[in-house]
Design an enzyme around this catalytic site. Structure first.
Site, PDB file in Angstrom:
ATOM      1  N   GLU A  54      -8.100   8.154   2.315  1.00 61.96           N
ATOM      2  CA  GLU A  54      -7.889   7.986   0.618  1.00 61.96           C
ATOM      3  C   GLU A  54      -8.975   7.129   0.324  1.00 61.96           C
ATOM      4  OE1 GLU A  54      -3.950   6.179   0.183  1.00 61.96           O
ATOM      5  OE2 GLU A  54      -3.263   7.761  -1.185  1.00 61.96           O
ATOM      6  N   ASN A  61      -0.659  -5.416  -4.421  1.00 61.52           N
ATOM      7  CA  ASN A  61      -1.468  -6.459  -4.115  1.00 61.52           C
ATOM      8  C   ASN A  61      -1.112  -7.489  -3.130  1.00 61.52           C
ATOM      9  OD1 ASN A  61      -3.381  -5.844  -6.037  1.00 61.52           O
ATOM     10  ND2 ASN A  61      -3.365  -7.453  -7.425  1.00 61.52           N
TER      11      ASN A  61
END
Ligand SMILES: Cc1cc2nc3c(=O)[nH]c(=O)nc-3n(C[C@H](O)[C@H](O)[C@H](O)COP(=O)(O)OP(=O)(O)OC[C@H]3O[C@@H](n4cnc5c(N)ncnc54)[C@H](O)[C@@H]3O)c2cc1C
Lengths: 383, 399
Positions: B251, B377
C-alpha cells in the site's frame, strides 16, 4: 458577585433540556433537515404556545416573559446540544434583539407583541456577501422619497431568511458612505425576493435576500436612542454570544457522546476509552468545553447588562469576541476529535457525529470565525 | 543524492504526457478530475471503460514485472507515471486495488494458477477488486476478524460466513480478497486464511453505507454461505495474516507521489480561490497557505527518501516511511479546513439541494476519513513509538 445560575435559571435550563430530549431527537432533526423550511412548524408552534421561548427576554410590557439574556443563553446552550431545528436563533437572538436595541417605543409596541404571540418569526439581514461581520459588511442602500423610504440591495447568509415573517435589514443612505440605518418590514413587502441557500449544515437554514425598489413608510426606520452603526454592532455582538452558547452545547454533546461511545467500543480486548491516547484527547475536549462555557456565561452577563443599559455593558464587544473566538475553535476541534474517536462510524451519515461536525463549521463561520474575532480583539488592544 | 531524473526518464515523461493528452479526450474529457477518494460515485462505468483504454496503451500495472504482463518500470518511471497521470487530471483509478494490492500479492504469495486466472483481468482493465478486511468488531484491531471459512468436503469448496464493513467500491467490484478464520477455535492473527472471492454469487450481499458526504463509496458486505473454490486461497489455511500484512506493505508504494500531485491540484485550487476572493490579504490565511505549501514540498522530499531507501531493500522499517501516513493524512485534513476558511462563509453554500457539494467541500468532508482508514492517527502513533522508537507495546486487554 454571583457567577452561577440561580435556582430559577437552573429550572428553566432543565425544563428546556428535558423538553428538547423529547422533541429534538435524531429522527426529528433529520426529518426537519430534509424540508425546505428547515424546521417543523408544528413543533415551533408548540414551543411558542406551551414553552413561550420566543418571548423569553421580551419585557412584560410588550407581552414577554421579562427574563434576561442569561436565560436566553441557557436555552441556546440546550438547543445546541440537541441540535434543535427552529427559528429561535433568528427570531429571538437576532430579530427581538434588534427591536429591543434599535426600535423606539412605538415600534417595539407594534412588533414585539406579535412575536410574543408566536405568530411571527423574524430575522436580521445585514451582510451583503462578504467575510466581515461588522457595519462594513452592509452594502444595501436606502433613500428618502417623499414620505417614504426606498431600499435596494442584497444580503447573503441570512438565517431563516426565506421563511421569516419579519425582516430587520441594514442599509446605508445612498450617497453617504458611513451611516447605517435599520428597517423593519414584513417579508411579503413588494420588491423583496428571497431564496433558500442550501448549506452543508442542513440543520440551520440560510437564505439570500434581494431588495429592489422596496418602498416602506418612514416609520419602518428603527429610531431608538443609538445610531444605526452602534445598534447594528450591539445586535451582532448579542447574536454572537447566543451562537457561542449554542457552540458550547454542541461541544458538550460531542464530548458526552465520545465518552459514551469509547467506553463501549472494544478493540484489542479493551474498551478504547481505556487507552491513554483516547483519555487524553477526551480530557482536552473537556478542557475546551469548560473554558468555552466560562467565556459564554461571562458574556451572557455582560449582554444582560448591555440590554439593561448598565455600564458593564460597555464590555460587550470584548466579551462577544472572546466568547465567539474561543467557542468557534473549541466546537470545531471537539467535534473533529469526536469524529476521529468514533472511527469509521463517525464518518457515516447514520451516526449523528457528522451533524454536529457540520454545525460546528457553520457556526464558526457565521458572525465571524476565531481569526476574525481575534483580529477584532487585537485592534482593541493594539490600535 | 541527486535530484534530477535521467534523460531517458524525461523522455518517458514526455511519452506518458503525450499519450494522456491524446487519449484523455472525447468521451473521456468529462472524466478529468473525477473519481478518487470523495468522488468515487462519479462515472464509475465510464471510468471502467477508461481503464480499458489505459490497458490498450499498456498503462495499467506499469510497476509489475514484465514477466507478469506489466511494463516493469523502474521506481523513477513509476513515479513519473503517477505524477503525469495526476497532472493530466486523469480520472481516479477504478483499478487501483487490483493493480496496487491484489496483483503484487499474487505475484509474491500466489500460485501460478492464481496469477494466470486473475492477473489478466487486472491488466486489461476488465476486472475490479475490493478489500475485505475490516469488520464491525475488527477495525484498528484487524486480527479480531470473526468471518469464518470452512472447507466443505462434499462440494470441494470453501464456505464463508460473516460480515465485512467499510468495503470501498464493493458495489463496483468483481472480486474481493477476504481474510477469514479457517481455524474455528483460533484467536488473533493465528488461524486465518486469505481468500479470493467472486462477488457475483447468491451468498454475497452488498449494502452501501451512506457517508458524511451524502454519497456512498463503501459498503457492508454480508457472506451467507458464500462459496470460494479450493484453488482460491492464497497461502495455506492459517497463513492468512502473513499474506494480509504483506499486502499492506504494498500500500505504501510509489503511488504516494501521484497522490501528492492530487494534493497539489487541490492546494492550487485553494490558492486560486484565495487570490480571487480576497482571502489572500488575510495575514492568518497567508501563514496557513505558506505552511501548507511548505509541508507539501517536504512531503515530496520525504517520499523521495522513502523510495530511495526502498530500492535498497528494507523500505518499511525506515523512519521516514513510518511517519509518512500520519504526516500526509494530518496534512490533508488541515488542507480541507484551510479550503473552507479561505472560502469563508461561502464554504457553507452548496451547489444545489439536497446535498450537491462542490469539489472543495467534498474534499473537506472526505479528508476526515484519511486519519481513520489505513491505520488511524492513534494507531500510527503507536506504530511509530513501538517500531520506530522501540518503546513498549500497548498491553492487550483481557475483556
Ligand atoms: C473511507 C473509508 C474507507 C475504508 N475502506 C476500507 C476497505 O476498503 N476495506 C477495509 O477492509 N476497510 C476499510 N476501511 C476501514 C478502516 O480501515 C477502519 O475504519 C479503521 O481501521 C478504523 O477502524 P474502526 O473504524 O473500527 O475504528 P476503531 O478501531 O473502533 O477506532 C475508534 C477510535 O479508537 C482509537 N483506537 C483504537 N485502538 C486504539 C489504541 N490501541 N490506542 C489508541 N487509540 C485507539 C482509534 O484511533 C479511533 O480513534 C475504510 C474506512 C474508511 C473511513
Amino acid at each position: 458577585m454571583e457567577f452561577a445560575f440561580t435556582q430559577e435559571q437552573e429550572m428553566i435550563r432543565d425544563t428546556a433540556a428535558s423538553f428538547l430530549a423529547q422533541v429534538s431527537d435524531s429522527a426529528a432533526v433529520r426529518a426537519a433537515m430534509a424540508t425546505e423550511t428547515g424546521y417543523d412548524p408544528a413543533l415551533w408552534s408548540r414551543i411558542c404556545t406551551q414553552m413561550y421561548w420566543q418571548a423569553i427576554h421580551v419585557p412584560e410590557a410588550y407581552g414577554g416573559m421579562g427574563l434576561g439574556y442569561v436565560e436566553v443563553v441557557a436555552m441556546m446552550e440546550q438547543m445546541g446540544k440537541h441540535l434543535l431545528c427552529s427559528p429561535f436563533f433568528s427570531t429571538v437572538c437576532m430579530g427581538v434583539n434588534a427591536l429591543l436595541i434599535a426600535a423606539n417605543d412605538e415600534q417595539k409596541a407594534q412588533w414585539l407583541p406579535t412575536i410574543c404571540e408566536g405568530n411571527t418569526t423574524a430575522t436580521l439581514a445585514f451582510n451583503g456577501g462578504v467575510n466581515r461581520w461588522d457595519t462594513t459588511a452592509v452594502t444595501a442602500t436606502w433613500r428618502k422619497e417623499g414620505d417614504n423610504i426606498v431600499l435596494n440591495g442584497s444580503y447573503r447568509y441570512v438565517i431563516d431568511g426565506h421563511t421569516a415573517d419579519l425582516l430587520i435589514v441594514a442599509a446605508r443612505q445612498e450617497g453617504e458612505s458611513s451611516d447605517i440605518a435599520l428597517f423593519v418590514l414584513p417579508a411579503q413587502t413588494p420588491g423583496v425576493t428571497r431564496a433558500w441557500l442550501p448549506t452543508m449544515d442542513q440543520a440551520r437554514r440560510q437564505a439570500s435576500i434581494a431588495l429592489q425598489e422596496v418602498t416602506v413608510e418612514t416609520a419602518a426606520m428603527l429610531s431608538g436612542a443609538d445610531s444605526g452603526n452602534a445598534a447594528l454592532t450591539r445586535i451582532v455582538d448579542l447574536a454572537a454570544i447566543a451562537l457561542a452558547a449554542e457552540q458550547v452545547g454542541g461541544s458538550q454533546q460531542m464530548l458526552d457522546a465520545t465518552v459514551a461511545y469509547t467506553s463501549e467500543r472494544v478493540q484489542f480486548n479493551r474498551t478504547i476509552a481505556s487507552y491513554q491516547a483516547v483519555k487524553h484527547k477526551a480530557a482536552d475536549m473537556m478542557l475546551q468545553v469548560e473554558v468555552a462555557r466560562s467565556a459564554v456565561y461571562y458574556a451572557a452577563c455582560v449582554a444582560q447588562e448591555a440590554l439593561s443599559g448598565s455600564t458593564l455593558g460597555a464590555e460587550l464587544p470584548e466579551a462577544a469576541s472572546v466568547a465567539k473566538s474561543y467557542c468557534s475553535d473549541a466546537y470545531f476541534a471537539v467535534a473533529g476529535d469526536a469524529l476521529q474517536l468514533f472511527g469509521g462510524v463517525g464518518f457515516t451519515w447514520e451516526y449523528d457525529v457528522h451533524l454536529y461536525f457540520k454545525r460546528a463549521k457553520s457556526s464558526e463561520h457565521m458572525l465571524g470565525n476565531g481569526a476574525y474575532h481575534r483580529e477584532r480583539l487585537a485592534a482593541m488592544l493594539l490600535d | 543524492m541527486k535530484l534530477s531524473f535521467s534523460a531517458e526518464d524525461e523522455q518517458f515523461r514526455q511519452e506518458v504526457a503525450s499519450w494522456l493528452r491524446d487519449n484523455l479526450s472525447g468521451e473521456f474529457e468529462k472524466l478529468k478530475g473525477r473519481g478518487g477518494p470523495g468522488d468515487e460515485h462519479s462515472f464509475p462505468q465510464e471510468r471502467k471503460v477508461w481503464e480499458q483504454k489505459l490497458a490498450q496503451g499498456k498503462w495499467t500495472c506499469v510497476g509489475w514485472p514484465q514477466a507478469y504482463g506489466g511494463r516493469g518500470c523502474s521506481i523513477e518511471q513509476q513515479v513519473i507515471f503517477f505524477e503525469e497521470y495526476a497532472r493530466a487530471r486523469a480520472p481516479g483509478r477504478m483499478g487501483h486495488i487490483g493493480e496496487g494490492l491484489t496483483g503484487p500479492t499474487l505475484i509474491a504469495y500466489g500460485t501460478q494458477a492464481q496469477r494466470d486466472k486473475y492477473l489478466p483481468g487486472i491488466l486489461d482493465g476488465t476486472q475490479f477488486w475490493c478489500q475485505g478486511y475490516s469488520e464491525p468488531g475488527a477495525g484498528s484491531d484487524l486480527a479480531n476478524v470473526k468471518t469464518r471459512a470452512a472447507f466443505d468436503q462434499a462440494s470441494g469448496k470453501w464456505r464463508i460466513n460473516g460480515q465485512k464493513v467499510w468495503t470501498s467500491l464493493a458495489h463496483e467490484s468483481d472480486y474481493c480478497f477476504v481474510i477469514a478464520r479457517t481455524d474455528p477455535g483460533s484467536v488473533g492473527h493465528k488461524g486465518l486464511g486469505f481468500f479470493l472471492v467472486e462477488m457475483d454469487q447468491p451468498g454475497i450481499q452488498v449494502r452501501p453505507i451512506e457517508q458524511i458526504t451524502g454519497t456512498s463509496e463503501f459498503n457492508e458486505v454480508f457472506f451467507d454461505d458464500a462459496e470460494c473454490s479450493s484453488e482460491d486461497i492464497v497461502g495455506e489455511p492459517g497463513e492468512g495474516w502473513k499474506v494480509a500484512m504483506g499486502l499492506l506493505g504494498f500500500e505504501r508504494g510509489v503511488s504516494t507521489l501521484g497522490q501528492q500531485m492530487l494534493f497539489q491540484n487541490e492546494f492550487d485550487e485553494v490558492v486560486r480561490l484565495a487570490r480571487s476572493n480576497g482571502a489572500a490579504s488575510d495575514p492568518v490565511i497567508r501563514q496557513r497557505i505558506a505552511r501548507a505549501h511548505t509541508e507539501l514540498k517536504i512531503m515530496r522530499y520525504n517520499s523521495m527518501r522513502m523510495l530511495s531507501g526502498q530500492s535498497t531493500g528494507d523500505g518499511s522499517l525506515q523512519k521516514e516511511a513510518l511517519i509518512y501516513k500520519l504526516f500526509w493524512a494530518t496534512w490533508h485534513r488541515s488542507l480541507g479546513e484551510l479550503a473552507m476558511d479561505v472560502m469563508g462563509p461561502e464554504c457553507e453554500i452548496l451547489d444545489a439541494p439536497p446535498y450537491a457539494l462542490n469539489r472543495l467541500q467534498s474534499m473537506y468532508l472526505f479528508v476526515r476519513a484519511d486519519t481513520i482508514y489505513g491505520g488511524t492517527n492513534q494507531i500510527q502513533r503507536n506504530i511509530i513509538a513501538e517500531r520506530g522508537l522501540g518503546m513498549p507495546k500497548e498491553p492487550r486487554g483481557t475483556l
